[in-house]
Design an enzyme around this catalytic site. Structure first.
Site, PDB file in Angstrom:
ATOM      1  N   GLU A  53     -22.790  47.152 -22.088  1.00  0.00           N
ATOM      2  CA  GLU A  53     -23.877  46.565 -21.316  1.00  0.00           C
ATOM      3  C   GLU A  53     -23.239  45.458 -20.477  1.00  0.00           C
ATOM      4  O   GLU A  53     -22.562  44.590 -21.026  1.00  0.00           O
ATOM      5  CB  GLU A  53     -24.908  45.987 -22.286  1.00  0.00           C
ATOM      6  CG  GLU A  53     -26.218  45.665 -21.643  1.00  0.00           C
ATOM      7  CD  GLU A  53     -27.246  45.187 -22.666  1.00  0.00           C
ATOM      8  OE1 GLU A  53     -28.153  44.464 -22.246  1.00  0.00           O
ATOM      9  OE2 GLU A  53     -27.127  45.513 -23.854  1.00  0.00           O
ATOM     10  N   ARG A 278     -17.965  48.477 -37.087  1.00  0.00           N
ATOM     11  CA  ARG A 278     -17.536  47.554 -36.042  1.00  0.00           C
ATOM     12  C   ARG A 278     -16.415  46.667 -36.561  1.00  0.00           C
ATOM     13  O   ARG A 278     -16.233  46.499 -37.761  1.00  0.00           O
ATOM     14  CB  ARG A 278     -18.699  46.737 -35.506  1.00  0.00           C
ATOM     15  CG  ARG A 278     -19.362  45.807 -36.477  1.00  0.00           C
ATOM     16  CD  ARG A 278     -20.386  44.920 -35.765  1.00  0.00           C
ATOM     17  NE  ARG A 278     -21.278  45.646 -34.880  1.00  0.00           N
ATOM     18  CZ  ARG A 278     -21.443  45.356 -33.576  1.00  0.00           C
ATOM     19  NH1 ARG A 278     -20.800  44.360 -33.010  1.00  0.00           N
ATOM     20  NH2 ARG A 278     -22.281  46.044 -32.841  1.00  0.00           N
ATOM     21  N   LYS A 288     -21.785  38.552 -28.351  1.00  0.00           N
ATOM     22  CA  LYS A 288     -21.769  38.091 -26.961  1.00  0.00           C
ATOM     23  C   LYS A 288     -22.614  36.843 -26.793  1.00  0.00           C
ATOM     24  O   LYS A 288     -22.288  35.972 -25.999  1.00  0.00           O
ATOM     25  CB  LYS A 288     -22.344  39.184 -26.059  1.00  0.00           C
ATOM     26  CG  LYS A 288     -21.367  40.247 -25.685  1.00  0.00           C
ATOM     27  CD  LYS A 288     -22.038  41.142 -24.646  1.00  0.00           C
ATOM     28  CE  LYS A 288     -21.612  42.566 -24.809  1.00  0.00           C
ATOM     29  NZ  LYS A 288     -22.493  43.491 -24.117  1.00  0.00           N
TER      30      LYS A 288
HETATM   31  P1  ATP Z   1     -23.395  42.352 -28.738  1.00  0.00           P
HETATM   32  O1  ATP Z   1     -24.239  42.799 -29.900  1.00  0.00           O
HETATM   33  O2  ATP Z   1     -22.455  41.234 -29.054  1.00  0.00           O
HETATM   34  O3  ATP Z   1     -24.199  42.109 -27.485  1.00  0.00           O
HETATM   35  P2  ATP Z   1     -22.988  45.041 -28.069  1.00  0.00           P
HETATM   36  O4  ATP Z   1     -22.616  45.943 -29.159  1.00  0.00           O
HETATM   37  O5  ATP Z   1     -24.409  45.072 -27.649  1.00  0.00           O
HETATM   38  O6  ATP Z   1     -22.468  43.588 -28.428  1.00  0.00           O
HETATM   39  P3  ATP Z   1     -22.137  46.524 -25.826  1.00  0.00           P
HETATM   40  O7  ATP Z   1     -21.731  46.045 -24.504  1.00  0.00           O
HETATM   41  O8  ATP Z   1     -23.397  47.280 -25.936  1.00  0.00           O
HETATM   42  O9  ATP Z   1     -22.116  45.278 -26.784  1.00  0.00           O
HETATM   43  O10 ATP Z   1     -20.968  47.359 -26.504  1.00  0.00           O
HETATM   44  C1  ATP Z   1     -20.363  48.468 -25.893  1.00  0.00           C
HETATM   45  C2  ATP Z   1     -19.729  49.327 -26.949  1.00  0.00           C
HETATM   46  O11 ATP Z   1     -18.813  48.578 -27.720  1.00  0.00           O
HETATM   47  C3  ATP Z   1     -20.770  49.879 -27.902  1.00  0.00           C
HETATM   48  O12 ATP Z   1     -20.532  51.274 -28.054  1.00  0.00           O
HETATM   49  C4  ATP Z   1     -20.536  49.139 -29.174  1.00  0.00           C
HETATM   50  O13 ATP Z   1     -20.824  49.953 -30.278  1.00  0.00           O
HETATM   51  C5  ATP Z   1     -19.050  48.759 -29.098  1.00  0.00           C
HETATM   52  N1  ATP Z   1     -18.787  47.521 -29.815  1.00  0.00           N
HETATM   53  C6  ATP Z   1     -19.361  46.319 -29.603  1.00  0.00           C
HETATM   54  N2  ATP Z   1     -18.915  45.407 -30.491  1.00  0.00           N
HETATM   55  C7  ATP Z   1     -18.026  46.042 -31.280  1.00  0.00           C
HETATM   56  C8  ATP Z   1     -17.212  45.644 -32.395  1.00  0.00           C
HETATM   57  N3  ATP Z   1     -17.234  44.404 -32.871  1.00  0.00           N
HETATM   58  N4  ATP Z   1     -16.406  46.571 -32.951  1.00  0.00           N
HETATM   59  C9  ATP Z   1     -16.371  47.833 -32.483  1.00  0.00           C
HETATM   60  N5  ATP Z   1     -17.098  48.275 -31.450  1.00  0.00           N
HETATM   61  C10 ATP Z   1     -17.927  47.399 -30.847  1.00  0.00           C
HETATM   62 MG    MG Z   2     -25.417  46.869 -27.035  1.00  0.00          MG
END
Ligand code: ATP
Ligand code: MG
Length: 562
Positions: A53, A278, A288
């Site tokens: 995102e 994760r 984030k």
């Molecule tokens: P946040 O919850 O901090 O906003 P997010 O998961 O919503 O993070 P995205 O931009 O949606 O962030 O993540 C893009 C991809 O990265 C998704 O497929 C997510 O599953 C993966 N991802 C995010 N954080 C992690 C992590 N700590 N370890 C492994 N994969 C991750």
């Molecule tokens: Mg997300």
């Protein structure tokens, strides 16, 4: 800041970047893909996607997902798409989109032709929603969010159907078109999938698939005032792109039946979702929202502050992308959430930098040493640029009647087993010879201000137990930023009732003016160095030829080990 690093194309047959470093481990995703290839499920094709995102910078957790998504595509001669997940109109920024592209490229991956926006598919999603309505599989609902919550109920007992559940398709279609036309205010109506109000999985109890938001979108402008929900949008995006393996983190496991429902009921390409644990790292935060808070409250210097777990922060700190790929491969892919020790990342960084970093000496906290027999000094000493790489050649370090050593390498009253310099004792100075301490000068406050030492050349062969680093007193100076872990507890956000910023390490950055070997002036941002005995350092983007700035990437040993 840019790093020379080979960019492998996901669409071409190239080895996984991990092949160069850490050994590849079998894991359930590799097994699943191998099984699908063997059965011919997708005709041997592998297409994955990384769907961030664009509402923040990528962090090391994302790197795990990137290495998996792009890695699986590379290993199987497939493709990995980079897709901005911009179904939420309120939050997107080109700054983030550009940074995401830069970071993925820096990590060593290439999406080829396949850069997409989820919003590219809004027309198709609307069409599919209308199709579900016509088939009696979706309905427009006017319950308030609160009413809906009570209707949905709890997993142990069936929910109460919405009074709008059996509205005829023609009426629903008309209502949905009016939602789109802007006749209703935000929240007044939603479109729900008609699935199963008795399902033990609450996500299957007629989930919302479209909502009204009178917010313009960065890509589609004012075209839409209704937007699809993630659970409806994501399987459609995957299917339209021909994604075979849609890999996401564990919290989406309970959403998988809905993903499959959308694929089946919209009669789409059979993309399949699989979930992995994760990455969580000790001594840092990864959400984030929390990283944004650190930036906004100016608790760090920005997204690329070298103490941040962001990819741009790690890059600025001097972490090579190869080390991140090695680390991700070593951590592996599992189905169980766990906490990874940041020492594992630091180990991967040392491993890579040991092979590539040029060596030089720097004195961070100088103590002058006056040589009592300057006539014995050679003009210069020579040392290897990198002992791991003989082809890198040698460097010359001039000697002078006054040398500088590290203040902590002298002890006036040495504790037991102190083998470095102390009154009457000798020590080896790297590449040059030996110093024997003949006298100690003090400042009025009693601190040691200088030493008087006798110099002996290397071939004098004095019996000593330690070697220290040194520089001539006229060595140039540089700014050195000594970074340490950002937080002083392993899990800064473990306790939800405590503000995680109370655990910030007050000593996470110390800036010193150090003396450096003159070879260190020949540097550009992004260069890696080993300051002998002190650690690995990288030239900062703030650096100029006359005022160099170095960031400590990592110490030579794990100083946090108990
Ligand atoms: P946040 O919850 O901090 O906003 P997010 O998961 O919503 O993070 P995205 O931009 O949606 O962030 O993540 C893009 C991809 O990265 C998704 O497929 C997510 O599953 C993966 N991802 C995010 N954080 C992690 C992590 N700590 N370890 C492994 N994969 C991750
Ligand atoms: Mg997300």
């Amino acid at each position: 800041m840019s790093e020379s690093n080979s960019v492998a194309s996901a669409s071409a047959a190239a080895p996984s970047p991990a092949d160069e470093g850490a050994a590849l481990h079998m894991h359930f995703i590799r097994e699943l893909i191998a099984a699908d290839n063997a059965s011919g499920k997708y005709g041997g094709k592998v297409v994955t996607r990384f769907p961030p995102e664009p509402n923040g910078y990528l962090h090391i957790g994302h790197a795990k997902a990137i290495c998996l998504d792009f890695g699986m595509a590379l290993e199987n001669d497939g493709a990995c798409h980079l897709r901005m997940d911009d179904t939420n109109p309120a939050r997107e920024d080109v700054e983030y989109t550009n940074a995401i592209k830069e970071d993925v490229r820096w990590l060593g991956f290439d999406w080829g032709e396949h850069f997409h926006y989820a919003s590219d598919y809004f027309d198709k999603m609307y069409e599919l929603a209308c199709q579900l309505i016509r088939e009696g599989k979706a309905y427009v609902c006017a319950l308030s969010p609160e009413e809906w919550k009570t209707h949905r109920g709890v997993p142990t007992a069936p929910g109460i159907p919405s009074p709008y559940r059996d509205t005829p398709p023609e009426v629903n279609l008309d209502l949905f078109q009016r939602m789109r036309a802007g006749e209703f205010a935000d929240g007044e109506r939603v479109l729900r999938a008609k699935i199963d109000m008795a399902s033990p999985n609450l996500h299957m109890r007629d989930p919302v698939i479209y909502r009204i938001l009178h917010t313009p979108h960065p890509h589609t402008g004012d075209k839409w005032c209704i937007y699809p929900m993630y659970d409806f949008a994501h399987p459609i995006e995957d299917a339209l792109e021909g994604v075979t393996h849609s890999l996401c983190t564990l919290e989406f496991e309970v959403h998988r039946p809905l993903y499959d429902w959308v694929i089946e009921n919209c009669r789409l390409f059979p993309s399949q979702q699989r979930e992995f644990a994760r990455l969580s790292l000790t001594y840092t935060v990864m959400s984030k929202r929390k990283l944004l808070e650190l930036v906004q409250r100016k608790l760090v210097r920005g997204w690329d502050d070298p103490r941040m777990p962001t990819l741009c922060g790690l890059r600025r700190r001097g972490v090579p992308p190869e080390a991140i790929r090695d680390f991700c491969e070593t951590v592996g892919i599992t189905k169980y959430d766990s906490l990874t020790d940041v020492a594992l990342l630091e180990h991967a960084v040392r491993d890579r930098l040991n092979a590539t970093a040029r060596r030089a000496m720097a004195v961070l906290d100088p103590l002058p040493v006056h040589i009592t027999n300057p006539e014995a000094l050679p003009a210069a000493a020579t040392g290897p640029v990198n002992p791991e790489d003989p082809a890198a050649g040698e460097r010359s370090i001039p000697l002078a009647p006054t040398l500088l050593i590290e203040r902590e390498d002298f002890s006036e009253v040495p504790p037991p087993k102190y083998f470095r310099l102390s009154p009457g004792k000798a020590v080896r100075i790297r590449y040059a010879g030996f110093l024997t301490c003949e006298g100690v000068d003090h400042a009025p406050d009693g601190t040691v201000s200088a030493l008087r030492c006798r110099f002996d050349p290397m071939d004098a062969g004095l019996k000593v137990k330690a070697t220290i680093h040194w520089l001539p007193a006229d060595a140039p100076t540089a700014t050195v930023r000594l970074y340490d872990r950002l937080f002083n507890v392993p899990e800064p956000d473990a306790d939800k009732d405590v503000d995680f910023t109370t655990h910030l390490n007050p000593d996470s950055l110390k800036t010193v003016t150090a003396h450096v070997e003159s070879s260190l002036l020949d540097t550009k941002p992004g260069d890696h160095w080993q300051f002998e005995r002190l650690g690995y350092f990288a030239t900062d983007p703030d650096s100029t030829p006359t005022a160099p700035v170095f960031n400590r990437t990592v110490t030579l040993k794990d100083l946090w080990k108990k």
